[in-house]
Design a protein around this motif. Structure first.
Motif, PDB file in Angstrom:
ATOM      1  N   VAL A 149       0.835  -1.204   0.000  1.00  0.00           N
ATOM      2  CA  VAL A 149       0.000   0.000   0.000  1.00  0.00           C
ATOM      3  C   VAL A 149       0.869   1.253   0.000  1.00  0.00           C
ATOM      4  CG1 VAL A 149      -1.658   1.347   1.346  1.00  0.00           C
ATOM      5  CG2 VAL A 149      -1.976  -1.120   1.087  1.00  0.00           C
ATOM      6  N   TRP A 150       1.899   1.276   0.827  1.00  0.00           N
ATOM      7  CA  TRP A 150       2.721   2.486   0.941  1.00  0.00           C
ATOM      8  C   TRP A 150       3.483   2.780  -0.343  1.00  0.00           C
ATOM      9  CZ3 TRP A 150       2.242   6.413   3.868  1.00  0.00           C
ATOM     10  CH2 TRP A 150       3.261   7.368   3.945  1.00  0.00           C
ATOM     11  N   LEU A 183      -2.964   3.958  -3.923  1.00  0.00           N
ATOM     12  CA  LEU A 183      -3.512   3.487  -2.655  1.00  0.00           C
ATOM     13  C   LEU A 183      -3.086   4.385  -1.494  1.00  0.00           C
ATOM     14  CD1 LEU A 183      -2.861  -0.354  -3.051  1.00  0.00           C
ATOM     15  CD2 LEU A 183      -4.997   0.870  -3.458  1.00  0.00           C
ATOM     16  N   ARG A 184      -1.814   4.802  -1.489  1.00  0.00           N
ATOM     17  CA  ARG A 184      -1.302   5.591  -0.370  1.00  0.00           C
ATOM     18  C   ARG A 184      -1.973   6.955  -0.274  1.00  0.00           C
ATOM     19  NH1 ARG A 184       3.392   6.217  -2.074  1.00  0.00           N
ATOM     20  NH2 ARG A 184       3.216   8.398  -2.714  1.00  0.00           N
ATOM     21  N   ARG A 185      -2.106   7.653  -1.394  1.00  0.00           N
ATOM     22  CA  ARG A 185      -2.631   9.026  -1.353  1.00  0.00           C
ATOM     23  C   ARG A 185      -4.067   9.104  -0.834  1.00  0.00           C
ATOM     24  NH1 ARG A 185      -1.068  11.204  -7.225  1.00  0.00           N
ATOM     25  NH2 ARG A 185      -1.813   9.111  -7.711  1.00  0.00           N
ATOM     26  N   PRO A 186      -5.008   8.320  -1.380  1.00  0.00           N
ATOM     27  CA  PRO A 186      -6.360   8.397  -0.812  1.00  0.00           C
ATOM     28  C   PRO A 186      -6.424   7.932   0.630  1.00  0.00           C
ATOM     29  CG  PRO A 186      -6.213   6.613  -2.432  1.00  0.00           C
ATOM     30  CD  PRO A 186      -4.966   7.427  -2.557  1.00  0.00           C
ATOM     31  N   LEU A 187      -5.575   6.953   1.003  1.00  0.00           N
ATOM     32  CA  LEU A 187      -5.607   6.454   2.372  1.00  0.00           C
ATOM     33  C   LEU A 187      -5.174   7.537   3.363  1.00  0.00           C
ATOM     34  CD1 LEU A 187      -6.346   3.717   3.629  1.00  0.00           C
ATOM     35  CD2 LEU A 187      -3.911   3.188   3.700  1.00  0.00           C
ATOM     36  N   LEU A 227      -9.664   2.558  -3.406  1.00  0.00           N
ATOM     37  CA  LEU A 227      -8.799   1.522  -2.838  1.00  0.00           C
ATOM     38  C   LEU A 227      -9.113   0.148  -3.425  1.00  0.00           C
ATOM     39  CD1 LEU A 227      -8.817   2.620   0.917  1.00  0.00           C
ATOM     40  CD2 LEU A 227      -7.002   2.973  -0.756  1.00  0.00           C
ATOM     41  N   GLN A 228     -10.403  -0.167  -3.539  1.00  0.00           N
ATOM     42  CA  GLN A 228     -10.773  -1.498  -4.024  1.00  0.00           C
ATOM     43  C   GLN A 228     -10.406  -1.701  -5.487  1.00  0.00           C
ATOM     44  OE1 GLN A 228     -13.592  -3.988  -2.604  1.00  0.00           O
ATOM     45  NE2 GLN A 228     -14.718  -2.567  -1.304  1.00  0.00           N
ATOM     46  N   THR A 229     -10.600  -0.675  -6.312  1.00  0.00           N
ATOM     47  CA  THR A 229     -10.328  -0.849  -7.740  1.00  0.00           C
ATOM     48  C   THR A 229      -8.841  -0.875  -8.051  1.00  0.00           C
ATOM     49  OG1 THR A 229     -10.591   1.563  -8.035  1.00  0.00           O
ATOM     50  CG2 THR A 229     -12.503   0.183  -8.505  1.00  0.00           C
ATOM     51  N   HIS A 230      -8.004  -0.231  -7.231  1.00  0.00           N
ATOM     52  CA  HIS A 230      -6.567  -0.212  -7.481  1.00  0.00           C
ATOM     53  C   HIS A 230      -5.824  -1.352  -6.780  1.00  0.00           C
ATOM     54  CE1 HIS A 230      -6.483   3.450  -9.798  1.00  0.00           C
ATOM     55  NE2 HIS A 230      -7.098   4.130  -8.846  1.00  0.00           N
ATOM     56  N   ALA A 231      -6.496  -2.040  -5.839  1.00  0.00           N
ATOM     57  CA  ALA A 231      -5.836  -3.113  -5.102  1.00  0.00           C
ATOM     58  C   ALA A 231      -5.768  -4.390  -5.943  1.00  0.00           C
ATOM     59  CB  ALA A 231      -6.582  -3.391  -3.803  1.00  0.00           C
ATOM     60  N   LYS A 232      -4.654  -5.115  -5.823  1.00  0.00           N
ATOM     61  CA  LYS A 232      -4.536  -6.422  -6.436  1.00  0.00           C
ATOM     62  C   LYS A 232      -5.478  -7.393  -5.723  1.00  0.00           C
ATOM     63  CE  LYS A 232      -1.251  -5.104  -9.207  1.00  0.00           C
ATOM     64  NZ  LYS A 232      -1.480  -4.968 -10.654  1.00  0.00           N
ATOM     65  N   VAL A 290      -8.101   3.087   9.297  1.00  0.00           N
ATOM     66  CA  VAL A 290      -8.175   4.551   9.284  1.00  0.00           C
ATOM     67  C   VAL A 290      -9.607   5.037   9.495  1.00  0.00           C
ATOM     68  CG1 VAL A 290      -6.145   4.750   7.805  1.00  0.00           C
ATOM     69  CG2 VAL A 290      -8.414   4.742   6.760  1.00  0.00           C
ATOM     70  N   PHE A 291     -10.605   4.206   9.117  1.00  0.00           N
ATOM     71  CA  PHE A 291     -12.006   4.601   9.291  1.00  0.00           C
ATOM     72  C   PHE A 291     -12.453   4.376  10.734  1.00  0.00           C
ATOM     73  CE2 PHE A 291     -16.621   3.240   8.336  1.00  0.00           C
ATOM     74  CZ  PHE A 291     -17.105   4.484   8.713  1.00  0.00           C
ATOM     75  N   LEU A 292     -12.381   3.130  11.186  1.00  0.00           N
ATOM     76  CA  LEU A 292     -12.840   2.807  12.533  1.00  0.00           C
ATOM     77  C   LEU A 292     -11.743   3.010  13.576  1.00  0.00           C
ATOM     78  CD1 LEU A 292     -14.769  -0.492  11.667  1.00  0.00           C
ATOM     79  CD2 LEU A 292     -15.689   1.833  11.850  1.00  0.00           C
ATOM     80  N   GLY A 293     -10.500   2.687  13.198  1.00  0.00           N
ATOM     81  CA  GLY A 293      -9.405   2.827  14.140  1.00  0.00           C
ATOM     82  C   GLY A 293      -9.036   4.267  14.444  1.00  0.00           C
ATOM     83  N   SER A 294      -9.520   5.198  13.623  1.00  0.00           N
ATOM     84  CA  SER A 294      -9.258   6.605  13.905  1.00  0.00           C
ATOM     85  C   SER A 294     -10.070   7.104  15.103  1.00  0.00           C
ATOM     86  CB  SER A 294      -9.609   7.452  12.673  1.00  0.00           C
ATOM     87  OG  SER A 294     -10.989   7.328  12.359  1.00  0.00           O
TER      88      SER A 294
END
Length: 424
Positions: free
Chosen positions: A222-223, A228-232, A339-344, A358-362
């Motif tokens: 991801v990094w 993936l990194r920028r939107p995350l 994220l889903q469309t760019h992830a392998k 980042v959503f719930l853990g934030s």
């Protein structure tokens, strides 16, 4: 385009997949119960403590386990049958809701019990969220993924319109325990939907091996991948500093407008109406997600929150929460589908686990801060501050996008960072 064609386009993924139709129906009933639970939990903690900080701590306990176990949950989602994982997690949710209802109904509930059950729910969420987020593509396939995510979000937000409003009425008429009892029953619908699915119709994704190192490999992947990194990073900033208004709503209802649980439920429901409209709009449009859209929706969230901050009366505040919900859900769907469309495929579970983190853990960081600021500065000031932060994030995203050149991720990236990925 005719009305029939418009409807067909909006509900394309549900029309093409029986499994997804079942899941969507079960999720709708279950989500109503979830929002009843969430609304009742906030009101319960407020009544037990009258502390905004306690509201933040409870939210932190409910979502904090994502920070510890979320990445591991992503590894499990990439390695095992997601449908079986969801059957286990949904059954456990039902049990925890039943325990809460029993404790309240027998009048033995104390704050520490609420905290313990919230933490246990958080541990289940760490396993459930990555599997559920990455299960959509198995139900509908790659082509209908954006539409499926939008429709599921519409279902969840449509339930948000109903759940908090019902919770407000039930709390006033029958007591808080009934909200948790009905939530426990609601999980039976999504469990039934999972059982009734046809496994042979699923679009099975490649799974990882059981070798060690997949968790770290997923994070490195991801990094190193700009898409993936920028939107995350943008999602993380918004979720920590902006998307914590549910913690502030009980304070806004009682301290600012001298209202009760019914009005608190209606404030939440109004945001749900806006979110539902936002999800349906994106499902119909089916636009390609981009950083430009992500930044624009962040600015729209901020502007809408400023309107809530300056609302002179409770009815105006209720109306103002609808644009907040619209913009927030549009922002979330855009980030999620990016994220889903760019992830392998063989790393999607871990990518969506990071989304969950980042959503719930934030929340363990953002919720206590929002609760403290809401009580120290006042609910209006906290809404206004969050709105200004959202606008600033949107301006930065759009500014950086104009100055940067589009970069392409290396197609062989997963192979470079995965320790011996094997397709099963």
């Amino acid at each position: 385009m005719s009305a029939v064609e418009a409807l067909q386009r909006t509900f394309a993924s549900a029309r093409s997949s029986r499994n997804f139709r079942l899941f969507l129906s079960g999720q709708f009933v279950s989500a109503i119960g979830t929002w009843m639970n969430f609304t009742a939990s906030g009101w319960l903690v407020w009544r037990l403590t009258h502390s905004g900080s306690a509201l933040g701590v409870n939210s932190a306990l409910a979502f904090g386990p994502m920070l510890i176990l979320g990445a591991w949950g992503g590894v499990l989602a990439d390695r095992f049958d997601k449908r079986k994982i969801l059957l286990t997690t949904q059954s456990t949710y039902a049990l925890l809701a039943f325990v809460m209802a029993t404790l309240i109904g027998t009048d033995v509930i104390e704050l520490w019990m609420v905290y313990v059950l919230s933490a246990l729910t958080g541990f289940v969420t760490a396993m459930d969220n990555p599997a559920r987020q990455s299960f959509y593509v198995e139900m509908v396939g790659e082509a209908e993924l954006t539409n499926a995510v939008s429709l599921n979000s519409a279902t969840f937000m449509g339930a948000k319109v109903i759940g908090p409003a019902i919770a407000g009425v039930i709390i006033g008429a029958a007591g808080i325990a009934w909200c948790f009892g009905l939530d426990a029953i609601s999980y039976l619908f999504v469990i039934g939907a999972l059982v009734a699915m046809r496994p042979q119709d699923l679009h099975r994704q490649p799974r990882t091996t059981r070798d060690r190192g997949h968790m770290v490999a997923g994070m490195k992947y991801v990094w190193r991948t700009d898409e993936l990194r920028r939107p995350l990073v943008v999602l993380a900033a918004m979720f920590v500093f902006v998307f914590q208004w549910q913690v502030i709503l009980p304070l806004l209802s009682e301290l600012t407008f001298d209202a009760g649980p019914r009005e608190f439920g209606l404030l939440s429901a109004s945001a749900g109406v806006g979110a539902f409209v936002g999800a349906i709009t994106i499902a119909h449009g089916n636009h390609s997600p981009s950083m430009r859209r992500l930044g624009s929706f962040a600015m729209l969230v901020g502007a809408a929150m400023l309107f809530v901050a300056i609302s002179p009366t409770l009815p105006v505040a209720m109306l103002s929460m609808a644009p907040v919900g619209f913009a927030a859900l549009s922002f979330m769907i855009t980030g999620n589908t990016m994220l889903q469309t760019h992830a392998k495929p063989q790393a999607r579970g871990r990518v969506m686990a990071l989304y969950g983190i980042v959503f719930l853990g934030s929340t363990p960081f953002g919720a206590p801060l929002a609760g403290w600021l809401g009580q120290a500065l006042g609910p209006r000031a906290e809404f206004g501050l969050s709105g200004m932060i959202a606008i600033a994030i949107g301006v930065v995203v759009l500014g950086l996008r104009r100055r940067s050149q589009t970069s392409q991720s290396n197609d062989g990236e997963v192979a470079n960072v995965e320790p011996a990925i094997a397709v099963r």
